[in-house]
Design an enzyme around this catalytic site. Structure first.
Site, short mmCIF file in Angstrom:
data_model
loop_
_atom_site.label_atom_id
_atom_site.label_comp_id
_atom_site.label_asym_id
_atom_site.label_seq_id
_atom_site.Cartn_x
_atom_site.Cartn_y
_atom_site.Cartn_z
N LYS A 247 0.88 -1.19 0.00
CA LYS A 247 0.00 0.00 0.00
C LYS A 247 0.91 1.23 0.00
CE LYS A 247 -1.88 3.01 1.95
NZ LYS A 247 -1.79 4.43 1.57
N CYS B 17 14.62 9.89 5.82
CA CYS B 17 14.44 9.51 7.23
C CYS B 17 15.73 9.67 8.00
CB CYS B 17 13.92 8.08 7.31
SG CYS B 17 14.88 6.92 6.34
N GLU C 69 11.35 17.18 13.66
CA GLU C 69 11.89 16.72 12.37
C GLU C 69 11.41 17.67 11.28
OE1 GLU C 69 10.12 13.13 10.74
OE2 GLU C 69 12.06 12.51 9.96
P1 NAD Z 1 2.85 8.68 7.24
O1 NAD Z 1 2.96 7.94 8.51
O2 NAD Z 1 1.94 9.84 7.17
O3 NAD Z 1 2.37 7.70 6.07
C1 NAD Z 1 3.09 6.52 5.76
C2 NAD Z 1 2.12 5.51 5.16
O4 NAD Z 1 1.18 5.09 6.14
C3 NAD Z 1 1.31 6.03 4.00
O5 NAD Z 1 1.28 5.02 3.01
C4 NAD Z 1 -0.07 6.22 4.59
O6 NAD Z 1 -1.11 6.09 3.67
C5 NAD Z 1 -0.13 5.11 5.58
N1 NAD Z 1 -1.06 5.29 6.70
C6 NAD Z 1 -1.50 6.43 7.25
N2 NAD Z 1 -2.31 6.18 8.30
C7 NAD Z 1 -2.37 4.83 8.40
C8 NAD Z 1 -3.01 3.94 9.31
N3 NAD Z 1 -3.76 4.39 10.31
N4 NAD Z 1 -2.81 2.62 9.14
C9 NAD Z 1 -2.02 2.16 8.14
N5 NAD Z 1 -1.41 2.95 7.26
C10 NAD Z 1 -1.57 4.27 7.39
O7 NAD Z 1 4.35 9.08 6.85
P2 NAD Z 1 4.84 9.95 5.58
O8 NAD Z 1 4.47 11.38 5.84
O9 NAD Z 1 4.42 9.31 4.32
O10 NAD Z 1 6.42 9.78 5.69
C11 NAD Z 1 7.25 10.67 6.35
C12 NAD Z 1 7.74 10.08 7.65
O11 NAD Z 1 8.32 8.81 7.41
C13 NAD Z 1 8.84 10.87 8.30
O12 NAD Z 1 8.62 10.97 9.69
C14 NAD Z 1 10.10 10.07 8.04
O13 NAD Z 1 11.13 10.29 8.98
C15 NAD Z 1 9.57 8.70 8.07
N6 NAD Z 1 10.44 7.79 7.33
C16 NAD Z 1 11.15 6.87 8.03
C17 NAD Z 1 12.00 6.01 7.35
C18 NAD Z 1 12.81 4.99 8.09
O14 NAD Z 1 13.40 4.11 7.46
N7 NAD Z 1 12.87 5.03 9.40
C19 NAD Z 1 12.12 6.10 5.97
C20 NAD Z 1 11.38 7.06 5.30
C21 NAD Z 1 10.53 7.89 5.99
#
Ligand code: NAD
Length: 487
Positions: A188, A295, A393
């Site tokens: 997803k 990230c 962040e």
């Molecule tokens: P997000 O948490 O808003 O969304 C990530 C994914 O989760 C999306 O596909 C979204 O549709 C889905 N999602 C949202 N609510 C959900 C729920 N209740 N249940 C299941 N899925 C759900 O994050 P984002 O804004 O897309 O990404 C940015 C964040 O990701 C930053 O904080 C970044 O640091 C982090 N990140 C971490 C890594 C790592 O390896 N640690 C890598 C990349 C990004």
């Protein structure tokens, strides 16, 4: 710095026109005319295609198909699955340019530099490395009385939910070990970058059997249903800490195992013995790779008082010459923020830092001349812990640089937040740097670099940055269920 304006690339508009390969790839994944959600080009805001919006019922159907396909996929064995993952890597390489151009438009990252072509190349490299990594059974006791081996079997169906910053590469990080271990996968993608991931999955599926890898693109409802689905055995999640918490809650229902790669606010500590000009390039790319939307990017930099002014000047001097612009324009290596929500976070944090009295050394505002979501490469000095730009962040092209006098104070600051993905120490004395590294609360500490990853080196966070390891043998173990054979 006399001129606080970073370099902007000259726009070359006609390179943005999609060619026949781009259109053919898009046609394979986008929703029929009049349906789906329009997805904008991150740089120009022009519509580039329509992503299907799958419903909760579609998610249920996808999980059922993946469940039905799993036993046969598992039964193929490791050698066969490895060969198919290698073939999938071939398909990525055969479609690399169209994938990179779509990624560049949808995500905003330029084609060149450590960006879109690099990301597509990393997809192929991770597929190959994962295919080539073996997870042999381990003999845990063999003392004449007891003989016990530890094996890892397939889990079943894995849900892969990812973010918008490195959408293709992170998808491969999640799905390659899952498939390698005999699981089937439902992906997803983020609602901000669905087309890139749908296109990647489409290309991979040229080499894979039916229903082994299925993508559903929908809203957060679809994501929430997928991770809570009773027939999902494991969730690979990369995204924000807030969403990670919700996934932990929903796993109480299906007892799904979790790998959570969450947000970070990585600190770098520059010791007093560095050569400022010598580390400027490494510091820059550690912080600004993917225009800061990474990230494990360097997000707050602590610099010893002895070298503070020289490091700030060297970094700003380097940063001022790195061109920002539309991803498909030649010569560009920094792009826009991917979405308005992220742009607003960056804008708010910089405005707040200015109001706190911090000094903007470079940039400091939107690059509206380039487009709606562009923000100038920004370096903020004379800032302290407690200011939101340091404590939160930023996930954008902005780096706060904090002065310290005692390394104990820098270590305390680095460890003072509730996240711990990566960190770095910069010094010409490797032993001194390693001593500081050992005291930092972070899943990875780099020395004299920041953020580099390798398919055989485990990667994961501590504290609010999540738990579980990806990559290499440890990554394969995380996609298997342990089984002891005793006797
Ligand atoms: P997000 O948490 O808003 O969304 C990530 C994914 O989760 C999306 O596909 C979204 O549709 C889905 N999602 C949202 N609510 C959900 C729920 N209740 N249940 C299941 N899925 C759900 O994050 P984002 O804004 O897309 O990404 C940015 C964040 O990701 C930053 O904080 C970044 O640091 C982090 N990140 C971490 C890594 C790592 O390896 N640690 C890598 C990349 C990004």
């Amino acid at each position: 710095m006399s001129d606080p304006t970073p370099a902007l690339a000259d726009p070359v508009i006609d390179t943005a026109a999609p060619d026949a390969d781009d259109l053919a790839l898009l046609a394979r994944v986008q929703a029929p005319e009049g349906q789906g959600r329009e997805i904008p080009d991150a740089a120009t805001r022009e519509v580039i295609g329509r992503a299907p919006v799958h419903t909760v019922a579609d998610v249920d159907a996808a999980v059922a198909r993946a469940r039905a396909a799993q036993p046969a996929w598992d039964a193929r064995g490791h050698a066969d699955r490895s060969a198919l993952l290698m073939a999938a890597a071939d398909r990525v390489e055969a479609n690399a340019e169209a994938l990179a151009r779509l990624l560049s438009r949808e995500q905003g990252k330029p084609l060149d530099g450590p960006n879109a072509r690099f990301e597509v190349g990393a997809c192929a490299a991770w597929l190959r490395a994962t295919a080539a990594t073996a997870l042999a059974p381990e003999v845990v006791v063999d003392d004449g009385e007891t003989y016990a081996e530890l094996h890892y079997r397939a889990l079943g169906v894995v849900a892969a939910v990812g973010p918008w910053n490195w959408p293709m590469m992170i998808t491969v990080w999640q799905i390659a070990p899952a498939l390698r271990m005999g699981n089937t996968v439902v992906v997803k993608p983020s609602e901000y970058t669905p087309l890139s991931v749908l296109a990647l999955v489409e290309v991979l599926n040229d080499a894979l059997p039916d229903d082994v890898l299925i993508a559903v693109s929908g809203d957060r409802d679809a994501g929430a249903r997928l991770v809570a689905h009773p027939d999902v055995d494991k969730v690979m999640f990369t995204g924000s800490t807030a969403t990670g918490r919700k996934i932990i809650e929903s796993s109480a229902g299906n007892l799904a195992r979790l790998t959570l790669e969450l947000g970070g606010n990585d600190a770098g500590i520059v010791l007093s013995d560095v050569d400022p000009a010598g580390i400027a390039e490494g510091l820059f790319w550690g912080a600004f790779i993917n225009t800061g939307q990474t990230c494990a990017a360097l997000k707050r930099l602590y610099v010893h008082d002895d070298v503070y002014d020289a490091v700030v000047d060297a970094l700003a001097e380097y940063a001022a010459h790195v061109p920002m612009g539309r991803g498909l324009d030649a010569g560009t290596v920094l792009g826009p923020l991917q979405n308005a929500q992220q742009f607003d976070i960056v804008d708010r944090l910089v405005a707040d830092a200015k109001a706190s009295g911090a000094r903007v050394v470079l940039g400091g505002g939107p690059a509206s001349d380039l487009g709606e979501l562009f923000y100038r490469t920004t370096i903020v000095a004379d800032i302290t812990d407690g200011v939101a730009l340091v404590d939160e962040e930023q996930f954008g092209p902005v780096l706060p640089v904090i002065r310290y006098r005692d390394v104990e104070q820098a270590i305390a600051s680095a460890n003072g937040l509730d996240v711990g993905l990566g960190a770095s120490v910069w010094s010409s004395d490797r032993d001194a740097a390693r001593e500081v590294a050992a005291r930092l609360q972070a899943g990875t500490v780099w020395i004299n670099s920041h953020g580099g990853v390798h398919p055989l080196v485990p990667f994961g966070g501590v504290k609010g940055s999540g738990y579980g390891l990806e990559f290499g043998v440890e990554g394969l173990k995380a996609l298997g269920v342990p089984q002891v054979i005793n006797g």
